[in-house]
Structures are given as structure tokens and as C-alpha cells.
Design a protein around this motif. Structure first.
Motif, PDB file in Angstrom:
ATOM      1  N   HIS A   1       0.832  -1.204   0.000  1.00 36.21           N
ATOM      2  CA  HIS A   1       0.000   0.000   0.000  1.00 36.21           C
ATOM      3  C   HIS A   1       0.872   1.261   0.000  1.00 36.21           C
ATOM      4  CE1 HIS A   1      -3.869  -2.056   1.702  1.00 36.21           C
ATOM      5  NE2 HIS A   1      -3.651  -2.312   0.417  1.00 36.21           N
ATOM      6  N   ARG A   2       1.986   1.205   0.707  1.00 34.91           N
ATOM      7  CA  ARG A   2       2.896   2.355   0.699  1.00 34.91           C
ATOM      8  C   ARG A   2       3.483   2.566  -0.698  1.00 34.91           C
ATOM      9  NH1 ARG A   2       3.812   0.260   5.976  1.00 34.91           N
ATOM     10  NH2 ARG A   2       3.505   1.872   7.573  1.00 34.91           N
ATOM     11  N   TYR A   3       3.838   1.479  -1.366  1.00 38.10           N
ATOM     12  CA  TYR A   3       4.316   1.597  -2.749  1.00 38.10           C
ATOM     13  C   TYR A   3       3.246   2.248  -3.625  1.00 38.10           C
ATOM     14  CZ  TYR A   3       8.210  -1.596  -1.675  1.00 38.10           C
ATOM     15  OH  TYR A   3       9.347  -2.165  -1.139  1.00 38.10           O
ATOM     16  N   GLY A   4       2.007   1.820  -3.438  1.00 33.64           N
ATOM     17  CA  GLY A   4       0.911   2.394  -4.217  1.00 33.64           C
ATOM     18  C   GLY A   4       0.750   3.885  -3.964  1.00 33.64           C
ATOM     19  N   MET A   5       0.877   4.300  -2.708  1.00 29.31           N
ATOM     20  CA  MET A   5       0.749   5.720  -2.378  1.00 29.31           C
ATOM     21  C   MET A   5       1.895   6.525  -2.977  1.00 29.31           C
ATOM     22  SD  MET A   5      -1.409   7.630  -0.867  1.00 29.31           S
ATOM     23  CE  MET A   5      -1.525   9.379  -0.502  1.00 29.31           C
ATOM     24  N   ILE A   6       3.092   5.946  -2.973  1.00 28.76           N
ATOM     25  CA  ILE A   6       4.245   6.627  -3.573  1.00 28.76           C
ATOM     26  C   ILE A   6       4.028   6.815  -5.074  1.00 28.76           C
ATOM     27  CG2 ILE A   6       6.690   6.365  -4.153  1.00 28.76           C
ATOM     28  CD1 ILE A   6       7.045   4.993  -1.408  1.00 28.76           C
TER      29      ILE A   6
ATOM     30  N   PHE B   1       1.121   6.958  -6.590  1.00 23.65           N
ATOM     31  CA  PHE B   1       0.048   7.934  -6.763  1.00 23.65           C
ATOM     32  C   PHE B   1       0.582   9.354  -6.631  1.00 23.65           C
ATOM     33  CE2 PHE B   1      -3.051  10.640  -4.481  1.00 23.65           C
ATOM     34  CZ  PHE B   1      -3.946  10.840  -5.531  1.00 23.65           C
ATOM     35  N   ILE B   2       1.388   9.621  -5.605  1.00 19.92           N
ATOM     36  CA  ILE B   2       1.951  10.958  -5.426  1.00 19.92           C
ATOM     37  C   ILE B   2       2.873  11.305  -6.588  1.00 19.92           C
ATOM     38  CG2 ILE B   2       3.481  12.343  -3.968  1.00 19.92           C
ATOM     39  CD1 ILE B   2       2.278  10.956  -1.541  1.00 19.92           C
ATOM     40  N   SER B   3       3.603  10.314  -7.117  1.00 24.81           N
ATOM     41  CA  SER B   3       4.466  10.554  -8.275  1.00 24.81           C
ATOM     42  C   SER B   3       3.641  10.982  -9.485  1.00 24.81           C
ATOM     43  CB  SER B   3       5.263   9.293  -8.613  1.00 24.81           C
ATOM     44  OG  SER B   3       6.101   8.918  -7.539  1.00 24.81           O
ATOM     45  N   SER B   4       2.478  10.369  -9.675  1.00 28.30           N
ATOM     46  CA  SER B   4       1.607  10.774 -10.784  1.00 28.30           C
ATOM     47  C   SER B   4       1.087  12.192 -10.577  1.00 28.30           C
ATOM     48  CB  SER B   4       0.437   9.795 -10.923  1.00 28.30           C
ATOM     49  OG  SER B   4      -0.489   9.931  -9.852  1.00 28.30           O
ATOM     50  N   GLU B   5       0.845  12.569  -9.327  1.00 29.92           N
ATOM     51  CA  GLU B   5       0.412  13.932  -9.035  1.00 29.92           C
ATOM     52  C   GLU B   5       1.530  14.943  -9.319  1.00 29.92           C
ATOM     53  OE1 GLU B   5      -3.022  14.841  -7.180  1.00 29.92           O
ATOM     54  OE2 GLU B   5      -2.938  13.489  -8.884  1.00 29.92           O
ATOM     55  N   VAL B   6       2.764  14.551  -9.067  1.00 39.31           N
ATOM     56  CA  VAL B   6       3.902  15.419  -9.398  1.00 39.31           C
ATOM     57  C   VAL B   6       3.916  15.702 -10.894  1.00 39.31           C
ATOM     58  CG1 VAL B   6       6.416  15.558  -9.493  1.00 39.31           C
ATOM     59  CG2 VAL B   6       5.293  14.684  -7.431  1.00 39.31           C
ATOM     60  N   MET B   7       3.693  14.666 -11.711  1.00 42.06           N
ATOM     61  CA  MET B   7       3.664  14.849 -13.161  1.00 42.06           C
ATOM     62  C   MET B   7       2.492  15.737 -13.583  1.00 42.06           C
ATOM     63  SD  MET B   7       6.307  13.292 -14.286  1.00 42.06           S
ATOM     64  CE  MET B   7       7.073  13.878 -12.761  1.00 42.06           C
TER      65      MET B   7
ATOM     66  N   GLU C   1       1.461   0.654  15.896  1.00 38.99           N
ATOM     67  CA  GLU C   1       1.926  -0.342  14.938  1.00 38.99           C
ATOM     68  C   GLU C   1       1.116  -0.340  13.653  1.00 38.99           C
ATOM     69  OE1 GLU C   1       1.007  -1.131  18.092  1.00 38.99           O
ATOM     70  OE2 GLU C   1       3.057  -1.039  18.922  1.00 38.99           O
ATOM     71  N   HIS C   2      -0.097   0.217  13.685  1.00 43.67           N
ATOM     72  CA  HIS C   2      -0.974   0.125  12.522  1.00 43.67           C
ATOM     73  C   HIS C   2      -1.704   1.448  12.320  1.00 43.67           C
ATOM     74  CE1 HIS C   2      -3.878  -1.389   9.681  1.00 43.67           C
ATOM     75  NE2 HIS C   2      -3.326  -2.589   9.693  1.00 43.67           N
ATOM     76  N   HIS C   3      -1.142   2.301  11.465  1.00 43.84           N
ATOM     77  CA  HIS C   3      -1.743   3.611  11.198  1.00 43.84           C
ATOM     78  C   HIS C   3      -1.455   4.027   9.763  1.00 43.84           C
ATOM     79  CE1 HIS C   3       2.319   4.272  12.877  1.00 43.84           C
ATOM     80  NE2 HIS C   3       2.407   5.222  11.949  1.00 43.84           N
ATOM     81  N   LEU C   4      -1.607   3.087   8.849  1.00 42.74           N
ATOM     82  CA  LEU C   4      -1.249   3.333   7.454  1.00 42.74           C
ATOM     83  C   LEU C   4      -2.084   4.459   6.846  1.00 42.74           C
ATOM     84  CD1 LEU C   4       0.406   2.525   4.979  1.00 42.74           C
ATOM     85  CD2 LEU C   4      -1.356   0.830   4.448  1.00 42.74           C
ATOM     86  N   GLY C   5      -3.383   4.518   7.158  1.00 44.24           N
ATOM     87  CA  GLY C   5      -4.227   5.572   6.615  1.00 44.24           C
ATOM     88  C   GLY C   5      -3.753   6.953   7.025  1.00 44.24           C
ATOM     89  N   LEU C   6      -3.370   7.090   8.290  1.00 50.89           N
ATOM     90  CA  LEU C   6      -2.845   8.373   8.773  1.00 50.89           C
ATOM     91  C   LEU C   6      -1.526   8.707   8.097  1.00 50.89           C
ATOM     92  CD1 LEU C   6      -2.754  10.777  10.743  1.00 50.89           C
ATOM     93  CD2 LEU C   6      -1.750   9.228  12.432  1.00 50.89           C
ATOM     94  N   GLU C   7      -0.674   7.712   7.931  1.00 49.45           N
ATOM     95  CA  GLU C   7       0.620   7.941   7.291  1.00 49.45           C
ATOM     96  C   GLU C   7       0.434   8.388   5.838  1.00 49.45           C
ATOM     97  OE1 GLU C   7       4.914   5.597   6.906  1.00 49.45           O
ATOM     98  OE2 GLU C   7       3.141   4.574   7.696  1.00 49.45           O
ATOM     99  N   ALA C   8      -0.495   7.765   5.133  1.00 49.65           N
ATOM    100  CA  ALA C   8      -0.765   8.152   3.745  1.00 49.65           C
ATOM    101  C   ALA C   8      -1.285   9.589   3.675  1.00 49.65           C
ATOM    102  CB  ALA C   8      -1.768   7.192   3.119  1.00 49.65           C
ATOM    103  N   ALA C   9      -2.166   9.963   4.618  1.00 56.04           N
ATOM    104  CA  ALA C   9      -2.683  11.334   4.658  1.00 56.04           C
ATOM    105  C   ALA C   9      -1.555  12.334   4.910  1.00 56.04           C
ATOM    106  CB  ALA C   9      -3.755  11.458   5.741  1.00 56.04           C
ATOM    107  N   ALA C  10      -0.633  11.983   5.794  1.00 60.95           N
ATOM    108  CA  ALA C  10       0.496  12.874   6.087  1.00 60.95           C
ATOM    109  C   ALA C  10       1.391  13.043   4.867  1.00 60.95           C
ATOM    110  CB  ALA C  10       1.295  12.329   7.270  1.00 60.95           C
ATOM    111  N   TRP C  11       1.666  11.949   4.157  1.00 60.40           N
ATOM    112  CA  TRP C  11       2.475  12.036   2.941  1.00 60.40           C
ATOM    113  C   TRP C  11       1.807  12.957   1.925  1.00 60.40           C
ATOM    114  CZ3 TRP C  11       4.205   6.340   1.531  1.00 60.40           C
ATOM    115  CH2 TRP C  11       5.078   5.878   2.521  1.00 60.40           C
ATOM    116  N   TYR C  12       0.516  12.760   1.730  1.00 54.92           N
ATOM    117  CA  TYR C  12      -0.225  13.555   0.756  1.00 54.92           C
ATOM    118  C   TYR C  12      -0.190  15.035   1.139  1.00 54.92           C
ATOM    119  CZ  TYR C  12      -4.085  14.929  -2.313  1.00 54.92           C
ATOM    120  OH  TYR C  12      -4.860  15.534  -3.265  1.00 54.92           O
TER     121      TYR C  12
END
Length: 273
Positions: free
Chosen positions: A83-88, A90-96, A242-253
Motif C-alpha cells: 500500500h505504501r508503494y501504491g501511495m508513492i 500515486f503521489i508521483s503521478s500527481e507530481v507529473m 503499529e498500525h496507522h497506514l491511513g494516517l501515514e498516507a494522509a500525512a504524505w499527501y
């Protein structure tokens, strides 16, 4: 071998059959038809139906994802990594995506006398900003919005570190501050647009300015909703250290949105003024 025994022998999540990809495709198609209908006939009804269906599909699909993670335990460390790879990606596509708007802006601003482009020099007055365009003061609302987004980057980082320390109060406080700052940024950008001394149509400056800053404002609004959902989930006790992937994805975005704005502020507001 039964599916139950099969699941116990690996760390991957084999997703059950879901209606949401089909529902999402139909919803987006209706939304596209609604946009075309609105632009040609100024009719809202099909556009509103499309928006409603898209929101319904988003809620249903993401609700299933939350249940898979929170209640069914399908999001193992391996699944979270993917899922982290997928978010990376997605953000890369937004950069483009934003690179295209910056390309359009710098193409005309750096070469206003380019004879290759038909009548560019005459149309722009061989200068940038074009003749007759009154630009924004970058050290008024734009600077204030820059400080707001920088502060929001601090508050979302505070929330992220709070959950790592199992500080749920700090998590909720940090997310709340971030949502408030995101909404404040959107409010100030609306005020700025209302008082804009130039329009979208009629010249390349207004078109590139409103497309770049407008799409960024849309991303801020989406990010605010994203973090607002994380706030709602945090108040329900969904995240752990140990499990907060949704929050981490929101922070990256959100950090991505902040970086794009800094580039917008430095180039479109300050340099181009």
C-alpha cells in the motif's frame, strides 16, 4: 485446500469479489457525461447525479478497506508495504500532473518573445506578466496562506509522532489543528479569487494562474477531507502505534501539497510578479 487454510500460509490479502470497481466506473462515466452536459446546456441534474454516485462509491469502497484493516486483520506488514508503494506511485503521478501546469507557465513566462508560437510577442506585449495585467501582491494573502500551510505541516507531523508514542490526545489535537488550517487556507484562497484583478479567460496569464493554483486548492480540499476522515477514525480509536497506514498516507499527501504550494508561491506569486 480451503480458503481459510490458504490464508494462514501467506501474508498477502486475497481480496473478495467486490462491486465497487464496476460501480466506480459507471459513476465516473455518468459524472463525465454530466460535466459535458453542464458545459453545453448549463444543466446541473446529471452532474449532481454523477457527483452523488462517485461519493457513494468512494464511501463504500473505502469503508470496506477500513473494515479489512481494522476488523478483519487483512492488512499484514507485507500488505501495508505494498500500500505504501501504491501511495508513492500515486503521489508521483500527481507530481507529473502539476509539472504540466508549471511547464505551461514557464514556457510563456521565460520566452514571451518566442516567434515560434503564433503572435505570442504581440499578444503578451513581449513581456511577462503581459501588458495590462495587474498581479497579486505576493506578500499579502499568498504569504499568509504559505505560513498557514507550513504550520499545518507541523501539526500533521505532530499528529503522526503522537500516534507513534501512543498519545491519542496529541493525535486528535494535531489532526484537528490541521483540518482547521486546511479549511482556513481554502477560505483565504476563495477570498483571493473573488478579489482577483484579472479573469481566467482572455489571456494566458489568467489561464495558467487559475489552473495551477486552482488545482492545488482542490488538492488542499481533498487533503483536508482525507485528514478529517483520519480525525474521525482517531476519535473512534482506530489507529495504533503499529498500525496507522491511513494516517501515514494522509500525512504524505499533505506534505506533497505543501511542497507544491511552496513552489507555486516562489514561482507564480513572487518571481513572476
Amino acid at each position: 485446500m480451503s480458503s481459510e487454510n490458504h490464508e494462514k500460509n501467506h501474508s498477502y490479502h486475497l481480496v473478495d469479489p467486490s462491486p465497487w470497481p464496476f460501480v466506480s466506473s459507471v459513476s465516473v462515466f455518468i459524472l463525465a457525461l454530466g460535466l459535458i452536459n453542464y458545459m453545453n446546456e448549463d444543466a446541473f441534474w446529471l452532474l449532481l447525479i454523477g457527483i452523488g454516485l462517485v461519493l457513494y462509491a468512494m464511501y463504500g469502497w473505502w469503508n470496506d478497506v477500513v473494515n479489512e484493516a481494522q476488523h478483519q486483520g487483512h492488512h499484514t506488514p507485507v500488505v501495508q508495504l505494498h500500500h505504501r508503494y501504491g501511495m508513492i506511485l500515486f503521489i508521483s503521478s500527481e507530481v507529473m500532473f502539476f509539472a504540466a501546469w508549471f511547464w505551461a507557465f514557464f514556457n510563456v513566462s521565460l520566452f514571451p518573445e518566442d516567434v515560434i508560437h503564433f503572435e505570442r510577442a504581440e499578444f503578451l506585449g513581449s513581456q511577462w506578466p503581459p501588458l495590462g495585467i495587474e498581479v497579486f501582491d505576493p506578500f499579502h494573502l499568498p504569504l499568509l496562506n504559505t505560513l498557514i500551510l507550513l504550520l499545518s505541516s507541523v501539526t500533521i507531523t505532530w499528529a503522526h509522532h503522537a500516534i507513534l508514542e501512543n498519545d491519542r490526545k496529541g493525535l486528535v489535537s494535531g489532526l484537528t489543528c490541521t483540518v482547521i488550517l486546511g479549511l482556513t487556507f481554502t477560505l483565504f484562497q476563495i477570498i483571493e479569487y473573488i478579489h482577483a484583478p484579472f479573469a481566467f479567460a482572455g489571456h494566458i496569464y489568467g489561464a495558467t494562474f487559475f489552473m495551477a493554483t486552482g488545482f492545488h486548492g482542490l488538492h488542499v480540499l481533498i487533503g483536508t477531507i482525507f485528514i478529517g476522515i483520519c480525525l474521525f477514525r482517531a476519535m473512534k480509536g482506530h489507529f495504533t502505534a503499529e498500525h496507522h497506514l491511513g494516517l501515514e498516507a494522509a500525512a504524505w499527501y499533505w506534505h506533497f501539497v505543501d511542497v507544491v504550494w511552496l513552489f507555486l508561491f516562489c514561482s507564480i506569486y513572487v518571481w513572476a510578479s
